[in-house]
Design a protein around this motif. Structure first.
Motif, PDB file in Angstrom:
ATOM      1  N   LYS A  13       0.828  -1.209   0.000  1.00 20.69           N
ATOM      2  CA  LYS A  13       0.000   0.000   0.000  1.00 20.69           C
ATOM      3  C   LYS A  13       0.859   1.254   0.000  1.00 20.69           C
ATOM      4  CE  LYS A  13      -4.105  -1.730   2.356  1.00 20.69           C
ATOM      5  NZ  LYS A  13      -4.943  -1.611   3.558  1.00 20.69           N
ATOM      6  N   GLU A  14       1.903   1.232   0.823  1.00 25.86           N
ATOM      7  CA  GLU A  14       2.798   2.393   0.905  1.00 25.86           C
ATOM      8  C   GLU A  14       3.538   2.615  -0.406  1.00 25.86           C
ATOM      9  OE1 GLU A  14       2.994   4.736   3.288  1.00 25.86           O
ATOM     10  OE2 GLU A  14       1.257   3.643   4.063  1.00 25.86           O
ATOM     11  N   LEU A  15       3.980   1.538  -1.036  1.00 24.90           N
ATOM     12  CA  LEU A  15       4.675   1.656  -2.316  1.00 24.90           C
ATOM     13  C   LEU A  15       3.737   2.220  -3.380  1.00 24.90           C
ATOM     14  CD1 LEU A  15       7.102   1.204  -4.150  1.00 24.90           C
ATOM     15  CD2 LEU A  15       6.310  -1.146  -4.484  1.00 24.90           C
ATOM     16  N   ILE A  16       2.516   1.726  -3.425  1.00 29.13           N
ATOM     17  CA  ILE A  16       1.536   2.219  -4.399  1.00 29.13           C
ATOM     18  C   ILE A  16       1.255   3.702  -4.170  1.00 29.13           C
ATOM     19  CG2 ILE A  16      -0.879   2.036  -5.136  1.00 29.13           C
ATOM     20  CD1 ILE A  16      -0.541  -1.052  -4.613  1.00 29.13           C
ATOM     21  N   LYS A  17       1.122   4.108  -2.905  1.00 28.71           N
ATOM     22  CA  LYS A  17       0.898   5.524  -2.593  1.00 28.71           C
ATOM     23  C   LYS A  17       2.073   6.381  -3.037  1.00 28.71           C
ATOM     24  CE  LYS A  17      -0.709   6.648   1.475  1.00 28.71           C
ATOM     25  NZ  LYS A  17      -1.023   6.659   2.928  1.00 28.71           N
ATOM     26  N   GLN A  18       3.299   5.883  -2.835  1.00 31.16           N
ATOM     27  CA  GLN A  18       4.489   6.644  -3.213  1.00 31.16           C
ATOM     28  C   GLN A  18       4.592   6.773  -4.731  1.00 31.16           C
ATOM     29  OE1 GLN A  18       6.620   8.385  -1.162  1.00 31.16           O
ATOM     30  NE2 GLN A  18       7.273   9.203  -3.128  1.00 31.16           N
ATOM     31  N   VAL A  19       4.322   5.693  -5.452  1.00 35.97           N
ATOM     32  CA  VAL A  19       4.372   5.741  -6.915  1.00 35.97           C
ATOM     33  C   VAL A  19       3.297   6.693  -7.433  1.00 35.97           C
ATOM     34  CG1 VAL A  19       4.059   4.403  -9.033  1.00 35.97           C
ATOM     35  CG2 VAL A  19       5.433   3.471  -7.168  1.00 35.97           C
ATOM     36  N   ALA A  20       2.119   6.645  -6.853  1.00 38.08           N
ATOM     37  CA  ALA A  20       1.035   7.549  -7.251  1.00 38.08           C
ATOM     38  C   ALA A  20       1.462   9.006  -7.057  1.00 38.08           C
ATOM     39  CB  ALA A  20      -0.221   7.248  -6.438  1.00 38.08           C
ATOM     40  N   LYS A  21       2.096   9.280  -5.938  1.00 37.69           N
ATOM     41  CA  LYS A  21       2.584  10.636  -5.655  1.00 37.69           C
ATOM     42  C   LYS A  21       3.660  11.048  -6.670  1.00 37.69           C
ATOM     43  CE  LYS A  21       4.829  13.152  -1.902  1.00 37.69           C
ATOM     44  NZ  LYS A  21       5.384  13.000  -0.545  1.00 37.69           N
ATOM     45  N   ASN A  22       4.551  10.124  -7.009  1.00 41.72           N
ATOM     46  CA  ASN A  22       5.603  10.412  -7.982  1.00 41.72           C
ATOM     47  C   ASN A  22       5.032  10.699  -9.365  1.00 41.72           C
ATOM     48  OD1 ASN A  22       7.518  10.039  -5.987  1.00 41.72           O
ATOM     49  ND2 ASN A  22       8.023   7.962  -6.619  1.00 41.72           N
ATOM     50  N   ILE A  23       4.020   9.950  -9.758  1.00 39.43           N
ATOM     51  CA  ILE A  23       3.382  10.200 -11.054  1.00 39.43           C
ATOM     52  C   ILE A  23       2.809  11.606 -11.079  1.00 39.43           C
ATOM     53  CG2 ILE A  23       1.447   9.584 -12.579  1.00 39.43           C
ATOM     54  CD1 ILE A  23       1.764   6.693 -11.506  1.00 39.43           C
ATOM     55  N   ARG A  24       2.071  11.941 -10.035  1.00 49.54           N
ATOM     56  CA  ARG A  24       1.432  13.262  -9.968  1.00 49.54           C
ATOM     57  C   ARG A  24       2.478  14.380  -9.981  1.00 49.54           C
ATOM     58  NH1 ARG A  24      -0.510  17.196  -6.371  1.00 49.54           N
ATOM     59  NH2 ARG A  24      -2.561  17.968  -6.961  1.00 49.54           N
ATOM     60  N   ASN A  25       3.518  14.228  -9.181  1.00 48.42           N
ATOM     61  CA  ASN A  25       4.556  15.262  -9.120  1.00 48.42           C
ATOM     62  C   ASN A  25       5.255  15.442 -10.466  1.00 48.42           C
ATOM     63  OD1 ASN A  25       3.997  15.759  -6.439  1.00 48.42           O
ATOM     64  ND2 ASN A  25       5.659  14.486  -5.676  1.00 48.42           N
ATOM     65  N   CYS A  26       5.608  14.350 -11.111  1.00 51.97           N
ATOM     66  CA  CYS A  26       6.268  14.431 -12.423  1.00 51.97           C
ATOM     67  C   CYS A  26       5.345  15.058 -13.464  1.00 51.97           C
ATOM     68  CB  CYS A  26       6.712  13.050 -12.885  1.00 51.97           C
ATOM     69  SG  CYS A  26       8.079  12.371 -11.935  1.00 51.97           S
ATOM     70  N   ARG A  27       4.080  14.672 -13.432  1.00 50.57           N
ATOM     71  CA  ARG A  27       3.105  15.218 -14.383  1.00 50.57           C
ATOM     72  C   ARG A  27       2.961  16.726 -14.182  1.00 50.57           C
ATOM     73  NH1 ARG A  27      -1.837  16.713 -13.676  1.00 50.57           N
ATOM     74  NH2 ARG A  27      -2.215  15.570 -11.744  1.00 50.57           N
ATOM     75  N   MET A  28       2.885  17.143 -12.930  1.00 53.24           N
ATOM     76  CA  MET A  28       2.714  18.564 -12.655  1.00 53.24           C
ATOM     77  C   MET A  28       3.968  19.360 -13.001  1.00 53.24           C
ATOM     78  SD  MET A  28       0.318  18.437  -9.280  1.00 53.24           S
ATOM     79  CE  MET A  28      -0.133  20.164  -9.355  1.00 53.24           C
ATOM     80  N   GLU A  29       5.149  18.770 -12.797  1.00 52.69           N
ATOM     81  CA  GLU A  29       6.395  19.447 -13.192  1.00 52.69           C
ATOM     82  C   GLU A  29       6.422  19.701 -14.696  1.00 52.69           C
ATOM     83  OE1 GLU A  29       9.846  17.304 -11.856  1.00 52.69           O
ATOM     84  OE2 GLU A  29       9.280  17.528  -9.754  1.00 52.69           O
ATOM     85  N   LYS A  30       5.821  18.792 -15.465  1.00 50.43           N
ATOM     86  CA  LYS A  30       5.763  18.927 -16.924  1.00 50.43           C
ATOM     87  C   LYS A  30       4.587  19.799 -17.361  1.00 50.43           C
ATOM     88  CE  LYS A  30       9.114  16.005 -17.796  1.00 50.43           C
ATOM     89  NZ  LYS A  30      10.321  16.360 -18.476  1.00 50.43           N
ATOM     90  N   LYS A  31       3.824  20.290 -16.362  1.00 49.65           N
ATOM     91  CA  LYS A  31       2.655  21.138 -16.616  1.00 49.65           C
ATOM     92  C   LYS A  31       1.625  20.447 -17.511  1.00 49.65           C
ATOM     93  CE  LYS A  31       4.994  25.573 -15.926  1.00 49.65           C
ATOM     94  NZ  LYS A  31       5.920  25.178 -14.969  1.00 49.65           N
TER      95      LYS A  31
END
Length: 76
Positions: A13-31
């Motif tokens: 669960k923690e790994l899935i939450k971290q990957v989800a957060k990483n996807i969102r952060n990377c997506r937002m960095e790319k606007k």
């Protein structure tokens, strides 16, 4: 008969939450919006960002290529 829903272990669960957060952060960095990334990747981004879907290696590869990052960056 209804399919049984698998219970995730706490570490998974923690790994899935971290990957989800990483996807969102990377997506937002790319606007990029979820819709934009979904359109080019063919994946339902909201399901991965919310942690509702587990990711396969293929999904990691697809997302990382469209986000222009290395696959390991989603998993760190």
């Amino acid at each position: 008969m209804a399919a049984k829903k698998r219970k995730r272990k706490p570490k998974a669960k923690e790994l899935i939450k971290q990957v989800a957060k990483n996807i969102r952060n990377c997506r937002m960095e790319k606007k990029l919006t979820q819709e934009q990334l979904q359109e080019v990747s063919g994946l339902r981004i909201y399901k991965y960002e919310s942690g509702k879907n587990d990711m396969t290696l293929t999904t990691v590869h697809i997302l990382s290529s469209y986000l222009e990052i290395e696959p390991w960056q989603l998993l760190k």
